[in-house]
Every structure is written in C-alpha cells, then in structure tokens.
Motif scaffolding. Structure first.
Motif, PDB file in Angstrom:
ATOM      1  N   PRO A  68     102.315  43.802  23.868  1.00 29.81           N
ATOM      2  CA  PRO A  68     103.814  44.399  23.887  1.00 29.81           C
ATOM      3  C   PRO A  68     103.702  45.448  24.828  1.00 29.81           C
ATOM      4  CG  PRO A  68     102.596  45.003  21.849  1.00 29.81           C
ATOM      5  CD  PRO A  68     101.634  43.954  22.537  1.00 29.81           C
ATOM      6  N   ALA A  69     105.014  45.962  25.295  1.00 25.58           N
ATOM      7  CA  ALA A  69     105.051  46.935  26.379  1.00 25.58           C
ATOM      8  C   ALA A  69     104.644  48.193  25.472  1.00 25.58           C
ATOM      9  CB  ALA A  69     106.512  47.164  26.740  1.00 25.58           C
ATOM     10  N   ALA A  70     103.772  48.667  26.370  1.00 28.42           N
ATOM     11  CA  ALA A  70     103.140  50.146  25.772  1.00 28.42           C
ATOM     12  C   ALA A  70     103.031  51.341  27.094  1.00 28.42           C
ATOM     13  CB  ALA A  70     101.757  49.804  25.386  1.00 28.42           C
ATOM     14  N   SER A  71     102.657  52.575  26.680  1.00 29.70           N
ATOM     15  CA  SER A  71     102.612  53.513  27.530  1.00 29.70           C
ATOM     16  C   SER A  71     101.381  53.936  27.204  1.00 29.70           C
ATOM     17  CB  SER A  71     103.826  54.397  27.742  1.00 29.70           C
ATOM     18  OG  SER A  71     103.947  55.060  26.220  1.00 29.70           O
ATOM     19  N   CYS A  72     100.116  53.512  27.696  1.00 27.85           N
ATOM     20  CA  CYS A  72      98.941  53.923  27.059  1.00 27.85           C
ATOM     21  C   CYS A  72      98.526  55.305  27.863  1.00 27.85           C
ATOM     22  CB  CYS A  72      97.679  52.972  27.471  1.00 27.85           C
ATOM     23  SG  CYS A  72      97.299  51.770  26.306  1.00 27.85           S
ATOM     24  N   GLN A  73      98.032  56.062  27.139  1.00 30.85           N
ATOM     25  CA  GLN A  73      97.450  57.471  27.517  1.00 30.85           C
ATOM     26  C   GLN A  73      95.856  57.497  27.757  1.00 30.85           C
ATOM     27  OE1 GLN A  73      99.082  61.011  25.439  1.00 30.85           O
ATOM     28  NE2 GLN A  73     100.833  59.653  24.578  1.00 30.85           N
ATOM     29  N   ASP A  74      95.442  56.240  27.925  1.00 26.44           N
ATOM     30  CA  ASP A  74      94.103  56.249  28.193  1.00 26.44           C
ATOM     31  C   ASP A  74      93.455  57.141  29.406  1.00 26.44           C
ATOM     32  OD1 ASP A  74      93.949  54.726  25.903  1.00 26.44           O
ATOM     33  OD2 ASP A  74      93.431  52.670  26.933  1.00 26.44           O
ATOM     34  N   PRO A  75      94.384  57.007  30.635  1.00 27.45           N
ATOM     35  CA  PRO A  75      93.604  57.805  31.461  1.00 27.45           C
ATOM     36  C   PRO A  75      93.445  59.215  31.292  1.00 27.45           C
ATOM     37  CG  PRO A  75      95.444  56.499  32.424  1.00 27.45           C
ATOM     38  CD  PRO A  75      95.545  56.534  31.018  1.00 27.45           C
ATOM     39  N   LEU A  76      94.194  59.960  30.386  1.00 25.37           N
ATOM     40  CA  LEU A  76      94.358  61.177  29.826  1.00 25.37           C
ATOM     41  C   LEU A  76      93.190  61.546  29.018  1.00 25.37           C
ATOM     42  CD1 LEU A  76      95.178  64.278  29.699  1.00 25.37           C
ATOM     43  CD2 LEU A  76      96.989  63.327  27.941  1.00 25.37           C
ATOM     44  N   VAL A 135      85.791  60.888  39.200  1.00 30.22           N
ATOM     45  CA  VAL A 135      86.926  60.530  39.634  1.00 30.22           C
ATOM     46  C   VAL A 135      87.225  59.195  38.736  1.00 30.22           C
ATOM     47  CG1 VAL A 135      88.255  59.591  41.539  1.00 30.22           C
ATOM     48  CG2 VAL A 135      86.680  61.279  42.165  1.00 30.22           C
ATOM     49  N   VAL A 136      88.181  59.232  37.926  1.00 24.54           N
ATOM     50  CA  VAL A 136      88.458  58.206  36.846  1.00 24.54           C
ATOM     51  C   VAL A 136      88.547  56.902  37.745  1.00 24.54           C
ATOM     52  CG1 VAL A 136      90.097  57.358  35.420  1.00 24.54           C
ATOM     53  CG2 VAL A 136      89.427  59.823  35.239  1.00 24.54           C
ATOM     54  N   GLU A 137      89.189  56.939  38.876  1.00 25.19           N
ATOM     55  CA  GLU A 137      89.630  55.583  39.549  1.00 25.19           C
ATOM     56  C   GLU A 137      88.288  54.753  39.986  1.00 25.19           C
ATOM     57  OE1 GLU A 137      93.190  58.116  39.246  1.00 25.19           O
ATOM     58  OE2 GLU A 137      91.374  58.604  40.076  1.00 25.19           O
ATOM     59  N   GLU A 138      87.314  55.664  40.391  1.00 20.99           N
ATOM     60  CA  GLU A 138      86.037  55.145  40.526  1.00 20.99           C
ATOM     61  C   GLU A 138      85.259  54.443  39.436  1.00 20.99           C
ATOM     62  OE1 GLU A 138      83.830  58.070  42.786  1.00 20.99           O
ATOM     63  OE2 GLU A 138      84.992  58.260  44.320  1.00 20.99           O
ATOM     64  N   VAL A 139      85.506  54.838  38.145  1.00 23.97           N
ATOM     65  CA  VAL A 139      84.667  54.183  37.147  1.00 23.97           C
ATOM     66  C   VAL A 139      85.327  53.146  36.229  1.00 23.97           C
ATOM     67  CG1 VAL A 139      83.006  56.432  37.241  1.00 23.97           C
ATOM     68  CG2 VAL A 139      84.950  56.459  35.669  1.00 23.97           C
ATOM     69  N   ALA A 140      86.688  53.394  36.315  1.00 27.63           N
ATOM     70  CA  ALA A 140      87.354  52.738  35.345  1.00 27.63           C
ATOM     71  C   ALA A 140      88.417  51.718  35.789  1.00 27.63           C
ATOM     72  CB  ALA A 140      88.171  53.998  34.474  1.00 27.63           C
ATOM     73  N   LEU A 141      88.708  50.814  35.031  1.00 25.49           N
ATOM     74  CA  LEU A 141      89.753  49.898  35.271  1.00 25.49           C
ATOM     75  C   LEU A 141      90.726  49.889  34.259  1.00 25.49           C
ATOM     76  CD1 LEU A 141      90.548  47.497  37.016  1.00 25.49           C
ATOM     77  CD2 LEU A 141      89.378  45.986  35.634  1.00 25.49           C
TER      78      LEU A 141
END
Length: 296
Positions: A32-40, A55-61
C-alpha cells in the motif's frame, strides 16, 4: 583463505540478487502507498553507531516509497551496540554489517524483519546469546554470525528457517548440544559450527539435510560415534570433524558418499580408521599430512 574468499563472493552474489529484485519490483509492488521515514531513521542509527558522516545513498537501497530494502555497511568502522531500532525497517531484505567493531548483544528486534533474506553480522564483537527471535525470519536464506563472541546454546528455533541455505556460527563461544531441530533445515547447503564449545553427540537428525554440501564441526567437544543417518547426505562434499572427542571406527558408509572430497578426523583419539578404508581415506586429501589412527 579459500573459504573466506568463497563467502565474500557469495555475499556479493546474493546481495546483487536483492538489488535486481528491488529494481524489478518498483513498478509492480503490492505494498500500500506509504511515506516511509526510513532514510531519516537510518541516519539516526548511523549516528548511534559512530558514523553520522556516512553517505546514505552509498550504502542503502530504497524502494519507491523510500522504504529501506538493502543496507551494506561492511568495513565502515561501526562501533558500539547495534540499536534495536534496526527492527523497524520492515521491508529490509538484506543487511550486511560485517568487519566492524560492533559489540554487545544481537538485538532481538531483528526478528521483526520478516522480509529479510540475508543477514551478515560476521567479524564483529557481538556477545551474549543468539536471539531465538531469529527463528521468525521465514524468508531467510543466509545467516552469518561467525567470528564473534557469542555464547550460550544454539536456539532450536533456528530449525524453523525452512529456506535457509547457509548457517554460519563458527568461531564463537557457543556451548551445549547441537539442536536436533537443525535437521528440519531442508534447504541447507552449508552448516558451519566449527571452533566453538559444543558438546554431546552429533544428532542423527542431521542426516535429513539432503542438500547439505559442507558440514564443519571441528574444534568442539563432540563425543560418541558418527550416526549412520549421515549416510543419507549424498550431496556432501566437505566433512570436518577434527579435534573433538569422537569414538569408534570410521564408518564405511563415508566411502560410499558419491561427492565427498574432503574428510578431516584428526585429533579424535578414540576414533580409528579401519584397514578396509585406508586407501580410500588416503586419496581424499592428497598431499595433506593429516593422519588417522588405524583400528587394532
């Protein structure tokens, strides 16, 4: 060295499959549509482990809802304990935190990651027991907790992991017996329990692991004879039983295992090699100085 390289190659292979799965799934997810706050949340967790500058973008997908699906933080100098908040990443499919200095207990909250397929916590300083809650990870294919300081018994709950292909608990301080419930791991290919303090007999239920290729039990305190049920392990390639307290004659069924390539039994004073198996045994490890005591 060879074994470590193989595990490293496997790590990137399985993590790569997770990346492909996530990419293909973005356009057809049933979530279902969600607005995850996982990056934070991830930035907060990185700060708690002493690396806020990563840098989060380098280690996470992340998926299209910004929910975390893969996190690889190998060799990042992480320190301190693993925050229990790690259990909130409910869509996480792969978590790799190898080769850091993480310590303290493995949080039971990892058992909330029901989508998890690969868990690498090896080469850290985790201590205390293995959480039985890890038995709730029904989609798990690889569990790597080796080269830590874990103690206590192996939770029988791990026998629920029907999709598990590799269980690596070597180089810890685990004690007690090998749970018979591990015989329920019908998909298991590698069982690595060597270099612990495990005792008691080898459970005959391990003979139910029909897909098993590698069985490492060396450097423990295992006793008794080899159960005849191990004759059912037709896919077995590498069997390591060295430096235990095993007794009796090496059973002849081992010579009939069609794929067996290596067998280590040294350091078991009560275990002997029948004359009928001597030439077969010598051919398993050519050039290896390993010796076996002949039976009277």
């Amino acid at each position: 060295m060879g074994q470590g390289l193989g595990k490293a190659q496997q790590r990137w292979w399985v993590l790569g499959l997770v990346v492909i799965w996530a990419w293909l799934s973005w356009g057809r997810m049933a979530w279902p549509a969600a607005s995850c706050q996982d990056p934070l949340f991830l930035r907060q967790i990185l700060a708690a482990m002493g690396r806020p500058e990563v840098v989060v973008e380098e280690v996470a997908l992340f998926d299209r809802d910004q929910c975390l699906v893969q996190l690889v933080l190998d060799r990042r100098g992480l320190r301190g304990s693993l925050p229990p908040e790690i259990g909130q990443f409910r869509r996480l499919r792969a978590l790799s935190l190898s080769y850091n200095q993480l310590s303290g207990p493995i949080p039971a909250e990892l058992g909330q990651l029901r989508e998890l397929e690969q868990l690498f916590l090896d080469y850290n300083q985790f201590s205390g027991p293995i959480p039985p809650e890890l038995g709730q990870l029904g989609k798990l294919r690889g569990l790597f907790l080796d080269h830590n300081q874990l103690s206590g018994s192996i939770p029988p709950e791990l026998g629920r992991l029907s999709r598990l292909e590799n269980l690596c608990l070597q180089d810890n301080q685990l004690s007690g017996s090998i749970p018979s419930q591990l015989g329920q791991l019908s998909s298991l290919k590698g069982l690595f329990l060597d270099r612990n303090q495990l005792s008691g007999p080898i459970p005959p239920q391990l003979g139910q692991l029909r897909n098993l290729e590698n069985l490492y039990l060396s450097d423990n305190r295992l006793s008794g004879s080899l159960p005849p049920e191990l004759a059912q392990l037709k896919q077995l390639r590498d069997l390591r039983l060295a430096r235990n307290r095993l007794t009796g004659e090496l059973p002849g069924f081992l010579a009939e295992l069609p794929r067996l390539e290596r067998l280590h039994i040294e350091g078991n004073p009560g275990l002997c090699l029948p004359a009928a198996l001597s030439s077969w045994f010598a051919g398993l490890n050519p050039g290896d100085p390993t010796s076996a005591r002949p039976c009277p």
